[in-house]
Design a protein around this motif. Structure first.
Motif, PDB file in Angstrom:
ATOM      1  N   HIS A 245       8.626   4.557   8.274  1.00  0.00           N
ATOM      2  CA  HIS A 245       9.367   3.506   8.978  1.00  0.00           C
ATOM      3  C   HIS A 245       9.062   2.158   8.334  1.00  0.00           C
ATOM      4  O   HIS A 245       7.932   1.930   7.888  1.00  0.00           O
ATOM      5  CB  HIS A 245       8.890   3.412  10.445  1.00  0.00           C
ATOM      6  CG  HIS A 245       9.455   4.453  11.351  1.00  0.00           C
ATOM      7  ND1 HIS A 245       8.689   5.422  11.948  1.00  0.00           N
ATOM      8  CD2 HIS A 245      10.727   4.648  11.791  1.00  0.00           C
ATOM      9  CE1 HIS A 245       9.459   6.185  12.721  1.00  0.00           C
ATOM     10  NE2 HIS A 245      10.692   5.745  12.642  1.00  0.00           N
ATOM     11  N   ASP A 246      10.027   1.278   8.334  1.00  0.00           N
ATOM     12  CA  ASP A 246       9.756  -0.136   8.020  1.00  0.00           C
ATOM     13  C   ASP A 246      10.758  -0.994   8.768  1.00  0.00           C
ATOM     14  O   ASP A 246      11.751  -0.488   9.314  1.00  0.00           O
ATOM     15  CB  ASP A 246       9.793  -0.419   6.496  1.00  0.00           C
ATOM     16  CG  ASP A 246       8.898  -1.609   6.142  1.00  0.00           C
ATOM     17  OD1 ASP A 246       9.208  -2.733   6.582  1.00  0.00           O
ATOM     18  OD2 ASP A 246       7.883  -1.420   5.461  1.00  0.00           O
TER      19      ASP A 246
ATOM     20  N   VAL B 219       0.843  -1.199   0.000  1.00  0.00           N
ATOM     21  CA  VAL B 219       0.000   0.000   0.000  1.00  0.00           C
ATOM     22  C   VAL B 219       0.882   1.254   0.000  1.00  0.00           C
ATOM     23  O   VAL B 219       0.693   2.160  -0.824  1.00  0.00           O
ATOM     24  CB  VAL B 219      -0.980   0.016   1.204  1.00  0.00           C
ATOM     25  CG1 VAL B 219      -1.767   1.322   1.236  1.00  0.00           C
ATOM     26  CG2 VAL B 219      -1.935  -1.177   1.152  1.00  0.00           C
TER      27      VAL B 219
ATOM     28  N   CYS C  38       4.643  -7.392  18.280  1.00  0.00           N
ATOM     29  CA  CYS C  38       4.031  -7.560  16.952  1.00  0.00           C
ATOM     30  C   CYS C  38       3.711  -9.021  16.655  1.00  0.00           C
ATOM     31  O   CYS C  38       3.103  -9.306  15.616  1.00  0.00           O
ATOM     32  CB  CYS C  38       4.959  -7.037  15.860  1.00  0.00           C
ATOM     33  SG  CYS C  38       5.081  -5.261  15.832  1.00  0.00           S
TER      34      CYS C  38
ATOM     35  N   ALA D 273       3.401  -2.263  18.846  1.00  0.00           N
ATOM     36  CA  ALA D 273       4.106  -1.208  18.106  1.00  0.00           C
ATOM     37  C   ALA D 273       3.136  -0.172  17.546  1.00  0.00           C
ATOM     38  O   ALA D 273       3.397   1.028  17.609  1.00  0.00           O
ATOM     39  CB  ALA D 273       4.916  -1.836  16.972  1.00  0.00           C
TER      40      ALA D 273
ATOM     41  N   ASN E  10      -0.696 -11.560  -1.438  1.00  0.00           N
ATOM     42  CA  ASN E  10       0.422 -10.635  -1.190  1.00  0.00           C
ATOM     43  C   ASN E  10       0.987 -10.841   0.226  1.00  0.00           C
ATOM     44  O   ASN E  10       0.583 -11.752   0.951  1.00  0.00           O
ATOM     45  CB  ASN E  10      -0.017  -9.178  -1.435  1.00  0.00           C
ATOM     46  CG  ASN E  10      -1.186  -8.763  -0.553  1.00  0.00           C
ATOM     47  OD1 ASN E  10      -1.481  -9.409   0.457  1.00  0.00           O
ATOM     48  ND2 ASN E  10      -1.854  -7.686  -0.926  1.00  0.00           N
ATOM     49  N   MET E  11       1.920  -9.978   0.641  1.00  0.00           N
ATOM     50  CA  MET E  11       2.567 -10.179   1.949  1.00  0.00           C
ATOM     51  C   MET E  11       1.580  -9.980   3.104  1.00  0.00           C
ATOM     52  O   MET E  11       1.686 -10.633   4.143  1.00  0.00           O
ATOM     53  CB  MET E  11       3.741  -9.210   2.088  1.00  0.00           C
ATOM     54  CG  MET E  11       4.711  -9.622   3.163  1.00  0.00           C
ATOM     55  SD  MET E  11       6.254  -8.733   3.027  1.00  0.00           S
ATOM     56  CE  MET E  11       5.707  -7.081   3.272  1.00  0.00           C
ATOM     57  N   ASP E  12       0.603  -9.089   2.897  1.00  0.00           N
ATOM     58  CA  ASP E  12      -0.445  -8.895   3.903  1.00  0.00           C
ATOM     59  C   ASP E  12      -1.172 -10.231   4.110  1.00  0.00           C
ATOM     60  O   ASP E  12      -1.411 -10.655   5.250  1.00  0.00           O
ATOM     61  CB  ASP E  12      -1.416  -7.810   3.392  1.00  0.00           C
ATOM     62  CG  ASP E  12      -2.498  -7.443   4.390  1.00  0.00           C
ATOM     63  OD1 ASP E  12      -2.235  -7.512   5.607  1.00  0.00           O
ATOM     64  OD2 ASP E  12      -3.606  -7.076   3.943  1.00  0.00           O
TER      65      ASP E  12
ATOM     66  N   LYS F  27     -13.406   0.164   8.207  1.00  0.00           N
ATOM     67  CA  LYS F  27     -14.265  -0.981   8.550  1.00  0.00           C
ATOM     68  C   LYS F  27     -14.745  -0.890   9.995  1.00  0.00           C
ATOM     69  O   LYS F  27     -15.834  -1.328  10.315  1.00  0.00           O
ATOM     70  CB  LYS F  27     -13.478  -2.296   8.427  1.00  0.00           C
ATOM     71  CG  LYS F  27     -13.049  -2.692   7.036  1.00  0.00           C
ATOM     72  CD  LYS F  27     -12.480  -4.108   7.096  1.00  0.00           C
ATOM     73  CE  LYS F  27     -11.815  -4.540   5.804  1.00  0.00           C
ATOM     74  NZ  LYS F  27     -10.466  -3.966   5.601  1.00  0.00           N
TER      75      LYS F  27
ATOM     76  N   LEU G 198       9.620  -3.185  16.711  1.00  0.00           N
ATOM     77  CA  LEU G 198       8.894  -4.456  16.555  1.00  0.00           C
ATOM     78  C   LEU G 198       8.285  -4.939  17.867  1.00  0.00           C
ATOM     79  O   LEU G 198       8.127  -6.145  18.040  1.00  0.00           O
ATOM     80  CB  LEU G 198       9.899  -5.509  16.055  1.00  0.00           C
ATOM     81  CG  LEU G 198       9.803  -5.914  14.590  1.00  0.00           C
ATOM     82  CD1 LEU G 198      10.827  -6.965  14.241  1.00  0.00           C
ATOM     83  CD2 LEU G 198       8.405  -6.404  14.216  1.00  0.00           C
TER      84      LEU G 198
ATOM     85  N   THR H 178      -5.020   0.142   9.494  1.00  0.00           N
ATOM     86  CA  THR H 178      -4.990  -1.304   9.748  1.00  0.00           C
ATOM     87  C   THR H 178      -5.944  -1.628  10.901  1.00  0.00           C
ATOM     88  O   THR H 178      -6.349  -0.722  11.637  1.00  0.00           O
ATOM     89  CB  THR H 178      -3.573  -1.773  10.144  1.00  0.00           C
ATOM     90  OG1 THR H 178      -3.395  -1.534  11.551  1.00  0.00           O
ATOM     91  CG2 THR H 178      -2.491  -1.042   9.369  1.00  0.00           C
ATOM     92  N   PRO H 179      -6.248  -2.922  11.106  1.00  0.00           N
ATOM     93  CA  PRO H 179      -7.092  -3.258  12.254  1.00  0.00           C
ATOM     94  C   PRO H 179      -6.304  -3.387  13.559  1.00  0.00           C
ATOM     95  O   PRO H 179      -6.882  -3.730  14.587  1.00  0.00           O
ATOM     96  CB  PRO H 179      -7.695  -4.622  11.850  1.00  0.00           C
ATOM     97  CG  PRO H 179      -6.787  -5.194  10.836  1.00  0.00           C
ATOM     98  CD  PRO H 179      -6.023  -4.066  10.205  1.00  0.00           C
TER      99      PRO H 179
ATOM    100  N   SER I 184      -3.780  -2.986  -3.222  1.00  0.00           N
ATOM    101  CA  SER I 184      -2.983  -1.770  -2.982  1.00  0.00           C
ATOM    102  C   SER I 184      -3.533  -0.591  -3.774  1.00  0.00           C
ATOM    103  O   SER I 184      -3.492   0.561  -3.311  1.00  0.00           O
ATOM    104  CB  SER I 184      -1.526  -1.998  -3.390  1.00  0.00           C
ATOM    105  OG  SER I 184      -1.015  -3.083  -2.681  1.00  0.00           O
TER     106      SER I 184
ATOM    107  N   ALA J  57      -6.470   0.797  -1.983  1.00  0.00           N
ATOM    108  CA  ALA J  57      -6.132   1.453  -0.718  1.00  0.00           C
ATOM    109  C   ALA J  57      -5.379   2.772  -0.910  1.00  0.00           C
ATOM    110  O   ALA J  57      -5.635   3.752  -0.188  1.00  0.00           O
ATOM    111  CB  ALA J  57      -5.290   0.493   0.133  1.00  0.00           C
TER     112      ALA J  57
ATOM    113  N   LEU K 182       9.420 -11.149   9.580  1.00  0.00           N
ATOM    114  CA  LEU K 182       9.619 -10.266   8.414  1.00  0.00           C
ATOM    115  C   LEU K 182      10.770  -9.295   8.650  1.00  0.00           C
ATOM    116  O   LEU K 182      11.425  -8.852   7.725  1.00  0.00           O
ATOM    117  CB  LEU K 182       8.371  -9.402   8.155  1.00  0.00           C
ATOM    118  CG  LEU K 182       7.052 -10.009   7.733  1.00  0.00           C
ATOM    119  CD1 LEU K 182       6.011  -8.895   7.624  1.00  0.00           C
ATOM    120  CD2 LEU K 182       7.203 -10.695   6.391  1.00  0.00           C
TER     121      LEU K 182
ATOM    122  N   ALA L 102       1.319  -0.670   8.392  1.00  0.00           N
ATOM    123  CA  ALA L 102       2.157  -1.835   8.703  1.00  0.00           C
ATOM    124  C   ALA L 102       1.300  -3.097   8.790  1.00  0.00           C
ATOM    125  O   ALA L 102       0.066  -3.033   8.872  1.00  0.00           O
ATOM    126  CB  ALA L 102       2.882  -1.590  10.029  1.00  0.00           C
TER     127      ALA L 102
END
Ligand SMILES: NC(=O)c1ccc[n+]([C@@H]2O[C@H](COP(=O)([O-])OP(=O)(O)OC[C@H]3O[C@@H](n4cnc5c(N)ncnc54)[C@H](O)[C@@H]3O)[C@@H](O)[C@H]2O)c1
Length: 397
Positions: free
Chosen positions: A60-61, A16, A109, A188, A266-268, A374, A106, A207-208, A340, A343, A116, A157
């Motif tokens: 950030h990642d 996203v 998480c 996090a 996907n990675m999600d 949601k 992290l 995100t939820p 993506s 979103a 990851l 994230a």
């Protein structure tokens, strides 16, 4: 001089966030139309929202990769989400964005997200407070270096598990105390939210994950004269639910069961394949029917990771309902969306609307943004049309 707004994305290398960066670059270079962007609708024309060219992105990642490679992944193969030529045209922007991405944190998480994270790329912290301080140092540097008049932090994230150990603290003082322990239970997403709100920056949870949902964080937002909103972007199947369920209710047709099967790769989807992470998402997708219908039909929502599908999500929904004289009938629909791409424009919209709310001096939860989520914070309203009315009322106030 025109205002400059920073959009700071948590999960900056994700699908996203990368699509947001390509999208913003394309808008700044006038390489794309405004299709998919709510804030470009004529009704918001008079609102004086920030111009695309005055927005700058950072983030950030926890994975050490680079934005151009991530964008090329989205633009490769038969199921490409973005056309490859567009990524080439935006490569300079993506390289600059990459320079503004910092290692994330992290804490709490869960093991699937931890796997990851590239160890060398994660900030080592000994307490929640230290995590908040490190995030704030990055946010301050970004705001100063990019000469931002305001910053909106958006959580993109991976979805965290629901924190099992957390006794929901009601006041900011209680949360503040939790930050010092070596076993701080806050995830996090909440630590990033605290960092942003304490600096007076806006925070949006797409995100939820828990994020700013605690009442104590509403208190923190108000104390710091800033705004927040969430949770969980409403982009596909749940968007359809929030349009269709009120229509059934208004015709007095009784929904007996609503079953939705979602598949994507996907990675999600990979993270949501872990049952504890999946529960956070399923709860978010499942809770709104009762509120819209006034009763609880039988529901089942499944999410399955099917690698070959990449970013393309298919949702099959089977709605079993009852009409006059008790006659049963069925609505079935198939949603096939590129996650993506659905979103990304909403993230850009949320940044623009939140920044406008800050400029107008609003504080606390932005309930007028509920049509984007949601599980909207601060309102029980899930009907898309009613939620959209809140947005247009706000815009025309
Ligand atoms: N249509 C949609 O795509 C949609 C709709 C609603 C909600 N969401 C949510 O948005 C989020 C992003 O979706 P995506 O498809 O980009 O996922 P993704 O897996 O492609 O990206 C998530 C990114 O977050 C990073 N990350 C994980 N934990 C982090 C942490 N603690 N700090 C910093 N970075 C971290 C990962 O390394 C990854 O780069 C997910 O939580 C998803 O459930 C997406």
């Amino acid at each position: 001089m025109s205002r400059r707004v920073g959009l700071w994305m948590i999960g900056a290398h994700g699908g996203v966030a990368t699509s947001v960066a390509v999208g913003l670059a394309a808008l700044q270079r006038q390489l794309t139309e405004s299709c998919g962007l709510v804030s470009e609708l004529p009704i918001f024309e008079e609102l004086n929202l920030i111009d695309w060219e005055n927005m700058v992105v950072g983030g950030h990642d926890i994975r050490q990769t680079d934005s151009l490679s991530e964008a090329k992944k989205l633009a490769s193969g038969m199921m490409a989400a973005i056309r490859p030529g567009l990524v080439e045209q935006c490569s300079e922007f993506l390289n600059e964005f990459n320079q503004r991405i910092r290692p994330g944190i992290l804490l709490n998480c869960g093991p699937t997200i931890e796997q990851l994270g590239h160890e060398s790329y994660v900030q080592e912290v000994e307490s929640g407070r230290q995590a908040v301080q490190q995030i704030q140092a990055d946010l301050r540097n970004f705001a100063t270096e990019e000469q931002c008049d305001s910053v909106i932090v958006i959580n993109l994230a991976s979805t965290e598990p629901i924190p099992a150990e957390l006794q929901v603290p009601q006041s900011w003082d209680e949360v503040d105390m939790l930050l010092d322990g070596t076993d701080c239970p806050l995830p996090a997403s909440t630590l990033y939210a605290i960092a942003a709100l304490q600096l007076g920056f806006g925070y949006v949870n797409f995100t939820p994950s828990l994020g700013s949902s605690l009442p104590a964080l509403e208190q923190l937002a108000v104390q710091n004269q800033t705004v927040h909103a969430g949770c969980d972007g409403k982009t596909g199947e749940t968007f359809m639910k929030s349009v269709l369920a009120p229509a059934f209710a208004r015709r007095n047709l009784q929904i007996m069961s609503w079953v939705g099967h979602n598949i994507f790769g996907n990675m999600d989807g990979q993270v949501l394949n872990d049952p504890v992470n999946k529960k956070t998402k399923v709860d978010s997708k499942d809770q709104l029917l009762r509120q819209m219908l006034g009763y609880q039909p039988d529901t089942h929502t499944s999410i399955e990771y099917i690698r070959s599908l990449g970013d393309w999500k298919t949702a099959w929904d089977h709605v079993h309902f009852q009409g006059f004289l008790g006659t049963p009938m069925v609505l079935q629909f198939t949603w096939q969306g590129c996650d993506s791409i659905l979103a990304a424009p909403l993230v850009l919209d949320l940044c623009r609307f939140s920044e406008m709310a800050l400029r107008r001096g609003e504080v606390g939860t932005l309930t007028f943004l509920s049509s984007f989520f949601k599980s909207p914070i601060g309102t029980q309203e899930n009907d898309f049309v009613e939620q959209f009315q809140l947005l247009t009322d706000w815009a025309t106030a």
